[in-house]
Design an enzyme around this catalytic site. Structure first.
Site, PDB file in Angstrom:
ATOM      1  N   LYS A 119       0.840  -1.205   0.000  1.00 50.26           N
ATOM      2  CA  LYS A 119       0.000   0.000   0.000  1.00 50.26           C
ATOM      3  C   LYS A 119       0.876   1.257   0.000  1.00 50.26           C
ATOM      4  O   LYS A 119       0.684   2.175  -0.795  1.00 50.26           O
ATOM      5  CB  LYS A 119      -0.925   0.014   1.235  1.00 50.26           C
ATOM      6  CG  LYS A 119      -1.826  -1.211   1.341  1.00 50.26           C
ATOM      7  CD  LYS A 119      -2.742  -1.155   2.551  1.00 50.26           C
ATOM      8  CE  LYS A 119      -2.054  -1.252   3.891  1.00 50.26           C
ATOM      9  NZ  LYS A 119      -1.364  -2.536   4.154  1.00 50.26           N
ATOM     10  N   ARG A 154     -10.010   0.265   8.471  1.00 51.21           N
ATOM     11  CA  ARG A 154      -9.500  -1.073   8.717  1.00 51.21           C
ATOM     12  C   ARG A 154     -10.499  -1.940   9.460  1.00 51.21           C
ATOM     13  O   ARG A 154     -10.228  -3.093   9.748  1.00 51.21           O
ATOM     14  CB  ARG A 154      -8.269  -0.934   9.591  1.00 51.21           C
ATOM     15  CG  ARG A 154      -7.027  -1.527   9.034  1.00 51.21           C
ATOM     16  CD  ARG A 154      -5.920  -0.961   9.888  1.00 51.21           C
ATOM     17  NE  ARG A 154      -4.738  -1.692   9.832  1.00 51.21           N
ATOM     18  CZ  ARG A 154      -3.634  -1.248   9.243  1.00 51.21           C
ATOM     19  NH1 ARG A 154      -3.644  -0.114   8.585  1.00 51.21           N
ATOM     20  NH2 ARG A 154      -2.557  -1.945   9.315  1.00 51.21           N
ATOM     21  N   ARG A 206      11.903  -5.526   4.810  1.00 49.88           N
ATOM     22  CA  ARG A 206      11.613  -4.095   4.653  1.00 49.88           C
ATOM     23  C   ARG A 206      12.552  -3.233   5.492  1.00 49.88           C
ATOM     24  O   ARG A 206      12.855  -3.538   6.646  1.00 49.88           O
ATOM     25  CB  ARG A 206      10.170  -3.796   5.065  1.00 49.88           C
ATOM     26  CG  ARG A 206       9.904  -2.282   5.098  1.00 49.88           C
ATOM     27  CD  ARG A 206       8.478  -1.911   5.148  1.00 49.88           C
ATOM     28  NE  ARG A 206       7.767  -2.498   6.254  1.00 49.88           N
ATOM     29  CZ  ARG A 206       6.460  -2.419   6.404  1.00 49.88           C
ATOM     30  NH1 ARG A 206       5.729  -1.775   5.510  1.00 49.88           N
ATOM     31  NH2 ARG A 206       5.867  -2.966   7.427  1.00 49.88           N
ATOM     32  N   ARG A 257      11.236  -1.534  10.958  1.00 45.66           N
ATOM     33  CA  ARG A 257      10.114  -1.118  11.804  1.00 45.66           C
ATOM     34  C   ARG A 257       9.994  -2.051  12.996  1.00 45.66           C
ATOM     35  O   ARG A 257      10.202  -3.252  12.876  1.00 45.66           O
ATOM     36  CB  ARG A 257       8.827  -1.138  10.969  1.00 45.66           C
ATOM     37  CG  ARG A 257       8.321   0.257  10.674  1.00 45.66           C
ATOM     38  CD  ARG A 257       7.224   0.299   9.697  1.00 45.66           C
ATOM     39  NE  ARG A 257       6.049  -0.485  10.065  1.00 45.66           N
ATOM     40  CZ  ARG A 257       4.929  -0.509   9.349  1.00 45.66           C
ATOM     41  NH1 ARG A 257       4.842   0.199   8.232  1.00 45.66           N
ATOM     42  NH2 ARG A 257       3.894  -1.232   9.724  1.00 45.66           N
TER      43      ARG A 257
HETATM   44  P1  AP5 Z   1       4.810  -1.639   1.886  1.00 45.63           P
HETATM   45  O1  AP5 Z   1       4.452  -0.788   0.715  1.00 45.63           O
HETATM   46  O2  AP5 Z   1       5.556  -0.992   3.014  1.00 45.63           O
HETATM   47  O3  AP5 Z   1       3.516  -2.423   2.392  1.00 45.63           O
HETATM   48  P2  AP5 Z   1       2.244  -1.890   3.161  1.00 45.63           P
HETATM   49  O4  AP5 Z   1       1.047  -2.549   2.546  1.00 45.63           O
HETATM   50  O5  AP5 Z   1       2.242  -0.392   3.223  1.00 45.63           O
HETATM   51  O6  AP5 Z   1       2.545  -2.576   4.549  1.00 45.63           O
HETATM   52  P3  AP5 Z   1       2.475  -2.034   6.038  1.00 45.63           P
HETATM   53  O7  AP5 Z   1       3.223  -3.042   6.857  1.00 45.63           O
HETATM   54  O8  AP5 Z   1       2.915  -0.616   6.141  1.00 45.63           O
HETATM   55  O9  AP5 Z   1       0.968  -2.160   6.289  1.00 45.63           O
HETATM   56  P4  AP5 Z   1       0.278  -2.273   7.629  1.00 45.63           P
HETATM   57  O10 AP5 Z   1      -1.109  -2.134   7.175  1.00 45.63           O
HETATM   58  O11 AP5 Z   1       0.582  -3.463   8.436  1.00 45.63           O
HETATM   59  O12 AP5 Z   1       0.958  -1.109   8.479  1.00 45.63           O
HETATM   60  P5  AP5 Z   1       0.484   0.347   8.881  1.00 45.63           P
HETATM   61  O13 AP5 Z   1       1.674   1.204   8.903  1.00 45.63           O
HETATM   62  O14 AP5 Z   1      -0.707   0.772   8.100  1.00 45.63           O
HETATM   63  O15 AP5 Z   1       5.655  -2.881   1.335  1.00 45.63           O
HETATM   64  C1  AP5 Z   1       6.167  -3.848   2.217  1.00 45.63           C
HETATM   65  C2  AP5 Z   1       7.552  -4.310   1.711  1.00 45.63           C
HETATM   66  O16 AP5 Z   1       7.418  -4.911   0.428  1.00 45.63           O
HETATM   67  C3  AP5 Z   1       8.572  -3.171   1.526  1.00 45.63           C
HETATM   68  O17 AP5 Z   1       9.839  -3.648   1.870  1.00 45.63           O
HETATM   69  C4  AP5 Z   1       8.503  -2.851   0.025  1.00 45.63           C
HETATM   70  O18 AP5 Z   1       9.725  -2.344  -0.445  1.00 45.63           O
HETATM   71  C5  AP5 Z   1       8.186  -4.228  -0.560  1.00 45.63           C
HETATM   72  N1  AP5 Z   1       7.342  -4.142  -1.759  1.00 45.63           N
HETATM   73  C6  AP5 Z   1       6.192  -3.429  -1.895  1.00 45.63           C
HETATM   74  N2  AP5 Z   1       5.672  -3.602  -3.123  1.00 45.63           N
HETATM   75  C7  AP5 Z   1       6.511  -4.452  -3.777  1.00 45.63           C
HETATM   76  C8  AP5 Z   1       6.507  -5.023  -5.078  1.00 45.63           C
HETATM   77  N3  AP5 Z   1       5.547  -4.771  -5.959  1.00 45.63           N
HETATM   78  N4  AP5 Z   1       7.512  -5.869  -5.398  1.00 45.63           N
HETATM   79  C9  AP5 Z   1       8.495  -6.155  -4.527  1.00 45.63           C
HETATM   80  N5  AP5 Z   1       8.559  -5.639  -3.287  1.00 45.63           N
HETATM   81  C10 AP5 Z   1       7.581  -4.792  -2.905  1.00 45.63           C
HETATM   82  O19 AP5 Z   1      -0.048   0.095  10.373  1.00 45.63           O
HETATM   83  C11 AP5 Z   1       0.850  -0.211  11.424  1.00 45.63           C
HETATM   84  C12 AP5 Z   1       0.072  -0.329  12.725  1.00 45.63           C
HETATM   85  O20 AP5 Z   1      -0.602   0.924  13.017  1.00 45.63           O
HETATM   86  C13 AP5 Z   1      -1.063  -1.360  12.741  1.00 45.63           C
HETATM   87  O21 AP5 Z   1      -0.591  -2.657  13.062  1.00 45.63           O
HETATM   88  C14 AP5 Z   1      -1.975  -0.786  13.838  1.00 45.63           C
HETATM   89  O22 AP5 Z   1      -1.467  -1.044  15.116  1.00 45.63           O
HETATM   90  C15 AP5 Z   1      -1.885   0.709  13.602  1.00 45.63           C
HETATM   91  N6  AP5 Z   1      -2.928   1.201  12.664  1.00 45.63           N
HETATM   92  C16 AP5 Z   1      -2.693   1.784  11.452  1.00 45.63           C
HETATM   93  N7  AP5 Z   1      -3.861   2.125  10.874  1.00 45.63           N
HETATM   94  C17 AP5 Z   1      -4.838   1.744  11.728  1.00 45.63           C
HETATM   95  C18 AP5 Z   1      -6.260   1.800  11.673  1.00 45.63           C
HETATM   96  N8  AP5 Z   1      -6.911   2.331  10.620  1.00 45.63           N
HETATM   97  N9  AP5 Z   1      -6.946   1.307  12.723  1.00 45.63           N
HETATM   98  C19 AP5 Z   1      -6.330   0.780  13.793  1.00 45.63           C
HETATM   99  N10 AP5 Z   1      -4.980   0.679  13.902  1.00 45.63           N
HETATM  100  C20 AP5 Z   1      -4.247   1.158  12.870  1.00 45.63           C
END
Ligand code: AP5
Length: 214
Positions: A14, A89, A128, A161
């Site tokens: 994402k 979410r 990552r 992270r």
């Molecule tokens: P990346 O693009 O970083 O993936 P992502 O989908 O953004 O993954 P996240 O881990 O950031 O998502 P998440 O939903 O768990 O975390 P968030 O920060 O929202 O890609 C991942 C890896 O793959 C990277 O190394 C990248 O380089 C590689 N990659 C990407 N695309 C590729 C491709 N096409 N080919 C090859 N490699 C590729 O949330 C974190 C925490 O915050 C949650 O656990 C929760 O505690 C809290 N939180 C956030 N939002 C909410 C909410 N709405 N409600 C409640 N809690 C929340």
């Protein structure tokens, strides 16, 4: 206000797609995870409350993240074109978003579900690296920085992270299956869901998203 939602499991890409879509679509990227990590870093009351949940890979309470995102959307006004990454979410968060969009006479343009198999997600999260200054994401193998271990833009040392360790990743994937996957049906039944293959090169995935939204 017009919102595009990026939906997908942890590691689905994402954030990586959002970085590229900002320029392609002229939208503002709003990442709930980045906002929460910023609040934790600054030690704000919201950040202190969120920290414990995030370390364990649990969702922070709907009210907490809902307030942060709705305040931001309201402040953006009618002209805002936003790409939501990580929000909503839960169904409760989707309802909050629906209310704020209606109150602003806006619309949800579409919800993009990034489809990626679980073994790929685990590999992506294990490799990552992120920039602690600008939050840009890299992968040691698939998307490496130009200089190993250093952000291409800020030139500071990249970090892992805190929630990318194997145990927390496992919790985050379980939370996605239980709490977030019901949104697939929620948006599908409203005719707002498009599925996009999230595998392959990041630029290819971005092209697929742009085409799916047209
Ligand atoms: P990346 O693009 O970083 O993936 P992502 O989908 O953004 O993954 P996240 O881990 O950031 O998502 P998440 O939903 O768990 O975390 P968030 O920060 O929202 O890609 C991942 C890896 O793959 C990277 O190394 C990248 O380089 C590689 N990659 C990407 N695309 C590729 C491709 N096409 N080919 C090859 N490699 C590729 O949330 C974190 C925490 O915050 C949650 O656990 C929760 O505690 C809290 N939180 C956030 N939002 C909410 C909410 N709405 N409600 C409640 N809690 C929340």
């Amino acid at each position: 206000m017009e919102a595009i939602i990026l939906l997908g499991a942890p590691g689905a890409g994402k954030g990586t797609a959002a970085e590229r879509l900002v320029q392609r679509l002229g939208v503002r990227h709003v990442s709930s995870g980045d906002l929460l990590r910023g609040a934790v870093k600054q030690g704000t009351p919201a950040g202190r409350e969120a920290d414990g949940y995030m370390k364990q890979g649990k969702l922070v309470p709907d009210e907490l993240i809902g307030r942060i995102i709705t305040d931001l959307l309201v402040a953006g006004g009618a002209e805002l074109q936003v790409l939501l990454d990580g929000f909503p979410r839960t169904v409760a968060q989707a309802e909050m978003l629906e209310k704020v969009v209606a109150a602003q006479h806006g619309r949800i343009r579409g919800t993009v579900l990034l489809d990626v198999a679980e073994e790929i997600l685990v590999d992506r999260l294990a490799g990552r690296l992120v920039c602690p200054t600008c939050a840009k994401g890299y992968h040691v193998r698939t998307l490496p920085p130009k200089v190993a271990g250093q952000c291409d833009t800020c030139r500071v040392a990249l970090v892992q992270r805190k929630d990318d360790n194997p145990e927390t990743v496992c919790n985050r994937l379980a939370v996605f299956r239980k709490d977030t996957s019901p949104l697939i049906e929620w948006y599908s039944s409203r005719g707002l869901l498009v599925r996009v293959d999230g595998t392959g090169a990041a630029d290819e995935v971005t092209e697929r998203i742009v085409r799916a939204l047209q």
